[in-house]
Design an enzyme around this catalytic site. Structure first.
Site, PDB file in Angstrom:
ATOM      1  N   PRO A 233      50.428  19.807 165.175  1.00 15.66           N
ATOM      2  CA  PRO A 233      49.201  20.057 165.951  1.00 15.66           C
ATOM      3  C   PRO A 233      49.017  18.960 167.001  1.00 15.66           C
ATOM      4  O   PRO A 233      48.840  17.788 166.663  1.00 15.66           O
ATOM      5  CB  PRO A 233      48.096  20.014 164.895  1.00 15.66           C
ATOM      6  CG  PRO A 233      48.645  19.144 163.803  1.00 15.66           C
ATOM      7  CD  PRO A 233      50.129  19.354 163.802  1.00 15.66           C
ATOM      8  N   ASP A 403      50.113  13.605 168.525  1.00 17.47           N
ATOM      9  CA  ASP A 403      50.003  14.236 167.209  1.00 17.47           C
ATOM     10  C   ASP A 403      48.567  14.056 166.720  1.00 17.47           C
ATOM     11  O   ASP A 403      48.139  12.939 166.400  1.00 17.47           O
ATOM     12  CB  ASP A 403      50.998  13.558 166.256  1.00 17.47           C
ATOM     13  CG  ASP A 403      51.047  14.218 164.889  1.00 17.47           C
ATOM     14  OD1 ASP A 403      50.096  14.944 164.531  1.00 17.47           O
ATOM     15  OD2 ASP A 403      52.033  13.991 164.153  1.00 17.47           O
ATOM     16  N   HIS A 404      47.831  15.153 166.636  1.00 16.33           N
ATOM     17  CA  HIS A 404      46.403  15.066 166.307  1.00 16.33           C
ATOM     18  C   HIS A 404      46.155  14.774 164.832  1.00 16.33           C
ATOM     19  O   HIS A 404      45.021  14.520 164.429  1.00 16.33           O
ATOM     20  CB  HIS A 404      45.698  16.371 166.701  1.00 16.33           C
ATOM     21  CG  HIS A 404      44.281  16.162 167.154  1.00 16.33           C
ATOM     22  ND1 HIS A 404      43.544  15.051 166.821  1.00 16.33           N
ATOM     23  CD2 HIS A 404      43.463  16.930 167.932  1.00 16.33           C
ATOM     24  CE1 HIS A 404      42.338  15.141 167.357  1.00 16.33           C
ATOM     25  NE2 HIS A 404      42.261  16.268 168.046  1.00 16.33           N
ATOM     26  N   ARG A 405      47.191  14.773 164.021  1.00 13.43           N
ATOM     27  CA  ARG A 405      47.013  14.428 162.607  1.00 13.43           C
ATOM     28  C   ARG A 405      46.757  12.930 162.438  1.00 13.43           C
ATOM     29  O   ARG A 405      46.120  12.511 161.465  1.00 13.43           O
ATOM     30  CB  ARG A 405      48.256  14.824 161.804  1.00 13.43           C
ATOM     31  CG  ARG A 405      48.544  16.318 161.785  1.00 13.43           C
ATOM     32  CD  ARG A 405      49.875  16.613 161.122  1.00 13.43           C
ATOM     33  NE  ARG A 405      50.989  15.997 161.844  1.00 13.43           N
ATOM     34  CZ  ARG A 405      52.266  16.087 161.472  1.00 13.43           C
ATOM     35  NH1 ARG A 405      52.579  16.760 160.373  1.00 13.43           N
ATOM     36  NH2 ARG A 405      53.213  15.501 162.188  1.00 13.43           N
ATOM     37  N   ILE A 407      46.392  10.689 165.541  1.00 13.42           N
ATOM     38  CA  ILE A 407      45.795  10.110 166.744  1.00 13.42           C
ATOM     39  C   ILE A 407      44.657  11.012 167.208  1.00 13.42           C
ATOM     40  O   ILE A 407      44.814  12.231 167.289  1.00 13.42           O
ATOM     41  CB  ILE A 407      46.837   9.979 167.871  1.00 13.42           C
ATOM     42  CG1 ILE A 407      48.017   9.116 167.419  1.00 13.42           C
ATOM     43  CG2 ILE A 407      46.212   9.387 169.130  1.00 13.42           C
ATOM     44  CD1 ILE A 407      49.180   9.087 168.402  1.00 13.42           C
TER      45      ILE A 407
END
Length: 431
Positions: A233, A403-405, A407
């Site tokens: 994601p 990477d939204h997991r 950051i």
């Protein structure tokens, strides 16, 4: 000239050896004649001959290329044979194969036995105003006009009339214009029109249009990584950075071997020192790692793919050493001599397309890293100042994919502010 055929491909009919024998009416089972046999083809049009009469063919080699409504297909032989009208198993049988092909063709009305391919001859097209001329003289009209041959009216088939082409070579029975006559004239008209327009535009050397090209090893690796990246994601944050000071510094030290890539990598590394989460990575989906080194991977387009040589410990190296290292890595990449640790140890990726005049773009996150930054061109821009006036400044757009997991948006925004401060006041880049 291409020939229309109506046959059925019967792979189960291939026995010890095969022949080129094309039936225009129906599919037939292969008839073994001693050691001389036949190949039956799929319905379609012969596009080209791959082999010539007398050639030796090995199991699996293509004999001709046949065009169907879906794609071009190779017709192969499944045994070691010779092409001799029919396919002969030995050179001594070539004469016998030719004899049998001739007798088979004479005995079976409605079938066409094709012997060896001959070099195509320029087709002649009848011109009412003069003698026969090459096919380039064919004319395309908005409606079909009756063609003449020796002062007599020539009848055109319904399909030929649909094609709306005049002045064609007549090859049908009893002087009838058939579809292939019109198709040939239409192709010739296009060639003539192109010639009249001047020099044709050719594809770059080494590129054959219409061919299917398998991935190289590098492209296979890129493909796997790009597909893998779709499972992560991601989100993107853009930022505008003024580059006047960086441009001035570059002009000052360029003669000492410093590259713009090294300057950008150094600035990015110094910003990452203050934002370690942007330099982190998540590989298992359950945890992430604060990487102990800042290794800037720089995406480099190579012939046949994309590779990312890595400037290791970019925050610690001086700008001159970093520039020398980058030139070394590029040379090794072009020679395909990079070692694995020189292209797969990046913790943050930099992708610069500014040298191509690209304003801004999105980059795909490489698997196993936290972020990648896409850098656009530095261009003059009219900028409003705080006092209400305007001035001209050089600015570039950067766009980070992360990477939204691990950051979040605030992390990237803070990192980009730090990066902008370093680039707009680049004194620390030469320390």
């Amino acid at each position: 000239m291409a020939q229309l055929v109506k046959t059925t491909f019967l792979p189960s009919s291939f026995h010890r050896c095969s022949t080129i024998h094309i039936s225009s009416n129906r599919a037939r089972t292969t008839q073994l004649q001693d050691k001389i046999g036949e190949i039956f083809m799929p319905e379609g049009k012969i596009v080209s001959w791959v082999k010539s009469e007398g050639d030796k063919l090995s199991n699996g080699e293509s004999v001709i290329v046949v065009e169907s409504d879906k794609a071009d297909m190779d017709v192969e032989t499944f045994y070691d044979v010779y092409l001799a009208a029919l396919l002969a198993e030995t050179e001594e049988e070539i004469a016998e194969a030719r004899s049998k092909a001739s007798s088979s063709s004479a005995a079976e009305p409605g079938s066409t036995s094709i012997s060896a391919p001959e070099p195509p001859q320029p087709e002649k097209i009848a011109d009412p105003a003069g003698p026969a001329i090459p096919e380039a003289a064919a004319a395309v009209a908005s409606a079909v006009h009756p063609a003449t041959e020796g002062g007599k009216r020539v009848v055109a088939s319904p399909y030929a009339k649909k094609l709306k082409v005049e002045r064609v070579v007549v090859s049908g029975p009893t002087g009838r214009i058939v579809a292939k006559d019109v198709e040939g004239a239409a192709a010739a008209s296009l060639a003539s029109a192109t010639a009249n327009l001047g020099a044709t535009v050719s594809p770059p050397p080494g590129i054959e249009l219409g061919t299917v090209v398998p991935f190289t090893t590098m492209q296979e690796a890129v493909s796997r990584n790009m597909v893998e990246s779709l499972a992560v994601p991601t989100f993107r944050v853009g930022y505008t950075i003024t580059t006047d000071a960086l441009d001035a510094l570059y002009k000052k030290i360029k003669s000492k071997g410093v590259t713009m890539t090294a300057l950008l990598a150094k600035a990015t590394a110094l910003a990452l020192v203050k934002h370690p989460v942007v330099n982190s990575s998540c590989r298992d989906g359950n945890s992430f790692t604060y990487n102990s080194s800042i290794n800037i991977a720089v995406a480099e387009d190579m012939d046949g793919g994309l590779i990312t040589p890595v400037l290791q410990d970019a925050d610690k190296a001086d700008i001159y050493s970093l520039s020398r290292k980058w030139k070394e890595l590029v040379g090794k990449a072009q020679a395909k001599q990079l070692q694995p640790h020189e292209y797969n140890t990046g913790t943050f990726t930099l992708y610069n397309l500014g040298m191509f005049g690209v304003d801004w773009f999105d980059a795909i996150l490489p698997p196993g890293t936290g972020a990648i930054m896409a850098v656009g061109a530095s261009q003059p821009s009219v900028v409003a100042t705080k006092d209400g006036s305007t001035c001209l400044k050089n600015q570039m757009q950067v766009n980070v994919t992360a990477d939204h997991r691990i950051i979040c948006g605030a992390d990237l925004a803070s990192f980009l502010q730090t990066l902008a401060n370093i680039i707009e006041d680049p004194k620390d880049l030469t320390l």
